[in-house]
Design a protein around this motif. Structure first.
Motif, PDB file in Angstrom:
ATOM      1  N   ALA A 126       0.825  -1.216   0.000  1.00  0.00           N
ATOM      2  CA  ALA A 126       0.000   0.000   0.000  1.00  0.00           C
ATOM      3  C   ALA A 126       0.855   1.259   0.000  1.00  0.00           C
ATOM      4  CB  ALA A 126      -0.933  -0.005   1.210  1.00  0.00           C
ATOM      5  N   GLU A 127       2.161   1.073   0.052  1.00  0.00           N
ATOM      6  CA  GLU A 127       3.106   2.194   0.051  1.00  0.00           C
ATOM      7  C   GLU A 127       2.843   3.154   1.204  1.00  0.00           C
ATOM      8  OE1 GLU A 127       2.920   3.941  -3.815  1.00  0.00           O
ATOM      9  OE2 GLU A 127       3.929   2.266  -4.793  1.00  0.00           O
ATOM     10  N   ILE A 128       2.587   2.556   2.394  1.00  0.00           N
ATOM     11  CA  ILE A 128       2.373   3.345   3.604  1.00  0.00           C
ATOM     12  C   ILE A 128       3.645   3.264   4.443  1.00  0.00           C
ATOM     13  CG2 ILE A 128       1.057   3.511   5.762  1.00  0.00           C
ATOM     14  CD1 ILE A 128      -1.330   2.361   4.308  1.00  0.00           C
ATOM     15  N   SER A 129       4.169   4.403   4.814  1.00  0.00           N
ATOM     16  CA  SER A 129       5.350   4.434   5.667  1.00  0.00           C
ATOM     17  C   SER A 129       4.921   4.566   7.118  1.00  0.00           C
ATOM     18  CB  SER A 129       6.259   5.600   5.275  1.00  0.00           C
ATOM     19  OG  SER A 129       5.575   6.838   5.413  1.00  0.00           O
ATOM     20  N   LEU A 130       5.601   3.843   7.990  1.00  0.00           N
ATOM     21  CA  LEU A 130       5.282   3.891   9.412  1.00  0.00           C
ATOM     22  C   LEU A 130       6.120   4.981  10.066  1.00  0.00           C
ATOM     23  CD1 LEU A 130       5.127   0.089  10.344  1.00  0.00           C
ATOM     24  CD2 LEU A 130       3.248   1.630   9.773  1.00  0.00           C
ATOM     25  N   PRO A 131       5.481   6.039  10.575  1.00  0.00           N
ATOM     26  CA  PRO A 131       6.256   7.096  11.236  1.00  0.00           C
ATOM     27  C   PRO A 131       6.842   6.596  12.549  1.00  0.00           C
ATOM     28  CG  PRO A 131       3.903   7.473  11.507  1.00  0.00           C
ATOM     29  CD  PRO A 131       4.038   6.316  10.566  1.00  0.00           C
ATOM     30  N   GLU A 132       7.788   7.327  13.074  1.00  0.00           N
ATOM     31  CA  GLU A 132       8.426   6.939  14.323  1.00  0.00           C
ATOM     32  C   GLU A 132       7.391   6.847  15.442  1.00  0.00           C
ATOM     33  OE1 GLU A 132      11.970   8.482  17.349  1.00  0.00           O
ATOM     34  OE2 GLU A 132      11.546   9.540  15.464  1.00  0.00           O
ATOM     35  N   GLY A 133       7.433   5.740  16.164  1.00  0.00           N
ATOM     36  CA  GLY A 133       6.516   5.541  17.276  1.00  0.00           C
ATOM     37  C   GLY A 133       5.170   4.972  16.886  1.00  0.00           C
ATOM     38  N   ALA A 134       4.904   4.784  15.586  1.00  0.00           N
ATOM     39  CA  ALA A 134       3.605   4.262  15.143  1.00  0.00           C
ATOM     40  C   ALA A 134       3.461   2.790  15.525  1.00  0.00           C
ATOM     41  CB  ALA A 134       3.458   4.430  13.637  1.00  0.00           C
ATOM     42  N   SER A 135       2.219   2.322  15.576  1.00  0.00           N
ATOM     43  CA  SER A 135       1.951   0.925  15.893  1.00  0.00           C
ATOM     44  C   SER A 135       0.854   0.406  14.966  1.00  0.00           C
ATOM     45  CB  SER A 135       1.522   0.765  17.357  1.00  0.00           C
ATOM     46  OG  SER A 135       0.311   1.480  17.611  1.00  0.00           O
ATOM     47  N   VAL A 136       0.682  -0.883  14.969  1.00  0.00           N
ATOM     48  CA  VAL A 136      -0.299  -1.542  14.107  1.00  0.00           C
ATOM     49  C   VAL A 136      -1.142  -2.469  14.967  1.00  0.00           C
ATOM     50  CG1 VAL A 136      -0.595  -3.015  12.068  1.00  0.00           C
ATOM     51  CG2 VAL A 136       1.336  -1.439  12.187  1.00  0.00           C
ATOM     52  N   ASN A 137      -2.409  -2.679  14.586  1.00  0.00           N
ATOM     53  CA  ASN A 137      -3.287  -3.524  15.390  1.00  0.00           C
ATOM     54  C   ASN A 137      -2.983  -5.008  15.265  1.00  0.00           C
ATOM     55  OD1 ASN A 137      -4.236  -3.533  12.718  1.00  0.00           O
ATOM     56  ND2 ASN A 137      -6.349  -3.938  13.330  1.00  0.00           N
ATOM     57  N   TYR A 138      -2.044  -5.377  14.391  1.00  0.00           N
ATOM     58  CA  TYR A 138      -1.549  -6.753  14.302  1.00  0.00           C
ATOM     59  C   TYR A 138      -0.026  -6.723  14.406  1.00  0.00           C
ATOM     60  CZ  TYR A 138      -6.086  -8.268  12.358  1.00  0.00           C
ATOM     61  OH  TYR A 138      -7.415  -8.556  12.159  1.00  0.00           O
ATOM     62  N   SER A 139       0.542  -7.864  14.760  1.00  0.00           N
ATOM     63  CA  SER A 139       1.989  -8.001  14.679  1.00  0.00           C
ATOM     64  C   SER A 139       2.396  -7.905  13.216  1.00  0.00           C
ATOM     65  CB  SER A 139       2.427  -9.347  15.270  1.00  0.00           C
ATOM     66  OG  SER A 139       3.787  -9.593  14.987  1.00  0.00           O
ATOM     67  N   ILE A 149      -6.461  -3.955   8.570  1.00  0.00           N
ATOM     68  CA  ILE A 149      -5.244  -3.524   9.254  1.00  0.00           C
ATOM     69  C   ILE A 149      -5.347  -2.039   9.554  1.00  0.00           C
ATOM     70  CG2 ILE A 149      -2.741  -3.349   9.059  1.00  0.00           C
ATOM     71  CD1 ILE A 149      -2.931  -5.655   6.968  1.00  0.00           C
ATOM     72  N   GLU A 150      -4.998  -1.663  10.781  1.00  0.00           N
ATOM     73  CA  GLU A 150      -5.042  -0.262  11.167  1.00  0.00           C
ATOM     74  C   GLU A 150      -3.657   0.181  11.644  1.00  0.00           C
ATOM     75  OE1 GLU A 150      -8.078   0.401  14.020  1.00  0.00           O
ATOM     76  OE2 GLU A 150      -9.707  -0.184  12.680  1.00  0.00           O
ATOM     77  N   VAL A 151      -3.218   1.303  11.134  1.00  0.00           N
ATOM     78  CA  VAL A 151      -1.937   1.892  11.537  1.00  0.00           C
ATOM     79  C   VAL A 151      -2.237   3.083  12.442  1.00  0.00           C
ATOM     80  CG1 VAL A 151       0.191   2.983  10.753  1.00  0.00           C
ATOM     81  CG2 VAL A 151      -0.824   1.130   9.412  1.00  0.00           C
ATOM     82  N   TYR A 152      -1.640   3.091  13.619  1.00  0.00           N
ATOM     83  CA  TYR A 152      -1.892   4.151  14.586  1.00  0.00           C
ATOM     84  C   TYR A 152      -0.675   5.059  14.700  1.00  0.00           C
ATOM     85  CZ  TYR A 152      -5.333   0.639  15.932  1.00  0.00           C
ATOM     86  OH  TYR A 152      -6.332  -0.298  15.923  1.00  0.00           O
ATOM     87  N   GLY A 153      -0.958   6.349  14.761  1.00  0.00           N
ATOM     88  CA  GLY A 153       0.113   7.313  14.935  1.00  0.00           C
ATOM     89  C   GLY A 153       0.537   7.421  16.387  1.00  0.00           C
ATOM     90  N   ALA A 154       1.565   8.217  16.643  1.00  0.00           N
ATOM     91  CA  ALA A 154       2.049   8.468  17.999  1.00  0.00           C
ATOM     92  C   ALA A 154       1.536   9.834  18.456  1.00  0.00           C
ATOM     93  CB  ALA A 154       3.572   8.430  18.039  1.00  0.00           C
ATOM     94  N   VAL A 170       0.174  14.915  37.302  1.00  0.00           N
ATOM     95  CA  VAL A 170       0.004  14.941  35.853  1.00  0.00           C
ATOM     96  C   VAL A 170       1.250  14.336  35.207  1.00  0.00           C
ATOM     97  CG1 VAL A 170      -0.341  16.356  33.811  1.00  0.00           C
ATOM     98  CG2 VAL A 170      -1.461  16.988  35.963  1.00  0.00           C
ATOM     99  N   TYR A 171       1.055  13.391  34.319  1.00  0.00           N
ATOM    100  CA  TYR A 171       2.154  12.712  33.642  1.00  0.00           C
ATOM    101  C   TYR A 171       2.034  12.939  32.139  1.00  0.00           C
ATOM    102  CZ  TYR A 171       2.305  10.253  38.122  1.00  0.00           C
ATOM    103  OH  TYR A 171       2.365   9.942  39.459  1.00  0.00           O
ATOM    104  N   GLU A 172       3.176  13.240  31.509  1.00  0.00           N
ATOM    105  CA  GLU A 172       3.198  13.411  30.062  1.00  0.00           C
ATOM    106  C   GLU A 172       3.802  12.172  29.422  1.00  0.00           C
ATOM    107  OE1 GLU A 172       5.254  16.964  29.099  1.00  0.00           O
ATOM    108  OE2 GLU A 172       3.726  18.302  29.956  1.00  0.00           O
ATOM    109  N   ARG A 173       3.144  11.676  28.401  1.00  0.00           N
ATOM    110  CA  ARG A 173       3.591  10.463  27.742  1.00  0.00           C
ATOM    111  C   ARG A 173       3.378  10.592  26.233  1.00  0.00           C
ATOM    112  NH1 ARG A 173       5.286   9.769  32.112  1.00  0.00           N
ATOM    113  NH2 ARG A 173       5.177   7.899  33.461  1.00  0.00           N
ATOM    114  N   THR A 174       4.174   9.834  25.460  1.00  0.00           N
ATOM    115  CA  THR A 174       3.939   9.689  24.025  1.00  0.00           C
ATOM    116  C   THR A 174       3.555   8.239  23.781  1.00  0.00           C
ATOM    117  OG1 THR A 174       5.553  11.405  23.457  1.00  0.00           O
ATOM    118  CG2 THR A 174       4.931   9.847  21.721  1.00  0.00           C
ATOM    119  N   VAL A 175       2.364   8.042  23.267  1.00  0.00           N
ATOM    120  CA  VAL A 175       1.856   6.679  23.072  1.00  0.00           C
ATOM    121  C   VAL A 175       1.285   6.542  21.666  1.00  0.00           C
ATOM    122  CG1 VAL A 175       1.320   6.342  25.512  1.00  0.00           C
ATOM    123  CG2 VAL A 175      -0.424   7.271  23.984  1.00  0.00           C
ATOM    124  N   SER A 176       1.211   5.310  21.214  1.00  0.00           N
ATOM    125  CA  SER A 176       0.583   5.018  19.923  1.00  0.00           C
ATOM    126  C   SER A 176      -0.612   4.117  20.162  1.00  0.00           C
ATOM    127  CB  SER A 176       1.578   4.316  18.995  1.00  0.00           C
ATOM    128  OG  SER A 176       0.954   3.992  17.756  1.00  0.00           O
TER     129      SER A 176
END
Length: 418
Positions: A127-140, A151-156, A167-173
């Motif tokens: 699909a020519e989709i690039s995974l940005p840094e920190g991104a995750s996918v709903n499957y392995s 298939i779903e690609v999640y951003g960070a 208060v805690y700051e976090r970066t999550v995908s």
């Protein structure tokens, strides 16, 4: 006659063409005669669960597939696995990985439909989709593809989590608030609640408040009341009873889980329910032996509280004068306060239990004891007797109290079908 100068060809032009053609033919004949045919060998074609074994002289995999009418289309994601293929060697293998249709939704919400084979990673590349840094996918990424996979690609996302005044700051995908909470190590239990809710989509800068929930688990016991079964016997006089087996109550253990925010109860569920002691039925023998002299005229007030319809005439002897037929039968009595009959009616005296194969529901009757001493009266078939396959009586008459059932016992009756 045409003459030629010295050195000129002395043959006509058509003869020169013929001579040249003969030279060419002789060349090809000589080549064919001395060419060696290709070696034939066995090839195994694995196409999913289908296996084809063929013998061929071809050396190119594509030609071997075409020779065996095996379709192959890279546009639909089909790929050849030639790691076990060696042209000319027996038992060599051509494996086909068939493409499947999958959809991929990227972190920006765009959806792509592609044909691919292999793994989730292969589909994302197709699909020519690039995974940005920190991104995750709903499957392995190495999950094998299957038809219809979504298939779903999640951003960070940069988020803030408020919990216990900090208060805690976090970066999550992830996709939702619930995904984010599951990925941070902040001592958050599955029972805790979030604001906004766990299904809220993630976005940069979102502030998630964690509301701590306390739980309490405890077990209580409750009594299971025993039932009373009646055993009718001629060994006792009518109206007499005798306990053959004492009843015993059972015990059920129920485990509850309660959830609190502060001191406020917000939920209570049953986690487990087990019967630790089953109840034992009480068996009561009820006498049926007649202890009165027969009489031809009923002398008691009807037990049924159903009004006798105007079209039914009761004679001086206490029996209907306009009935269709009379049946000699036997009757017992039962008590089930607050119960519902098989036809959906609330139980009451006058609604009796029958075998509906013998006496259809809705049948109107008038019942009198054969000894003439008791009158059940006008009644309607509305319930099914549990006796129909095990004993010799015909109907079961509803009474309001257990004592009335005991007093009735089991009696010979006459049923007048109206």
């Amino acid at each position: 006659m045409t003459k030629f100068k010295k050195g000129e060809m002395s043959v006509h032009l058509p003869n020169r063409k013929l001579a040249l053609l003969m030279v060419v033919v002789l060349f090809f004949v000589s080549v064919t005669a001395f060419a060696k045919p290709g070696k034939s060998y066995d090839v195994k074609i694995k196409d999913g669960e289908k296996v084809i074994v063929t013998r061929t002289r071809e050396t190119k995999p594509e030609a071997i597939l075409e020779e065996n009418d095996v379709l192959f289309n890279e546009a639909y994601g089909d790929k050849l696995d030639l790691t076990a293929f060696k042209a000319g060697e027996d038992e060599t293998v051509i494996k086909i990985n068939r493409g499947v249709s999958v959809t991929i939704t990227n972190y920006e919400g765009s959806t792509y439909a592609v044909f691919a084979s292999g793994t989730v990673s292969d589909a994302i590349k197709m699909a020519e989709i690039s995974l940005p840094e920190g991104a995750s996918v709903n499957y392995s990424l190495d999950e094998p593809l299957v038809e219809g996979m979504e298939i779903e690609v999640y951003g960070a996302y940069d988020i803030k989590i408020k919990i216990d005044g900090a208060v805690y700051e976090r970066t999550v995908s992830g996709k939702t608030v619930g995904d984010a909470i599951s990925k941070v190590d902040l001592n958050i239990s599955d029972d805790d609640q979030t604001k906004p809710g766990e299904n809220t989509p993630l976005m940069n800068g979102i502030v998630i408040e964690v509301i701590k929930v306390k739980t309490k688990v405890y077990t209580v016991t409750e009594k299971l009341s025993f039932n009373t079964k009646y055993l009718y016997t001629d060994a006792l006089a009518a109206g007499k009873t005798r306990v053959k087996q004492e009843g015993q109550n059972g015990v059920r253990e129920i485990t509850y889980k309660e959830s609190y925010i502060g001191d406020v109860l917000i939920d209570r569920v049953v986690k487990e329910s087990n019967i630790t002691k089953r109840p034992v039925d009480k068996i009561l023998e009820v006498g049926t032996k007649a202890n009165v002299k027969p009489s031809t005229t009923p002398s008691s007030t009807p037990i049924s509280d159903l009004a006798v319809p105007s079209y039914v005439n009761i004679g001086a002897n206490g029996i209907p004068t306009n009935y269709k037929k009379a049946i000699n039968a036997k009757a017992t009595a039962y008590c089930m306060p607050g119960g519902i009959t098989s036809t959906g009616e609330k139980v009451r005296t006058g609604y009796i239990a029958v075998d509906p194969n013998e006496i259809p529901y809705g049948t109107e009757m008038y019942i009198v004891s054969a000894d003439g001493k008791r009158v059940y009266g006008y009644c309607i078939a509305a319930d099914t007797g549990g006796f129909i396959n095990s004993t010799d009586w015909t109907v079961d008459l509803y009474m309001d109290t257990e004592q009335e059932c005991v007093n009735w016992g089991r009696r010979d009756i006459i049923i007048y079908i109206l």
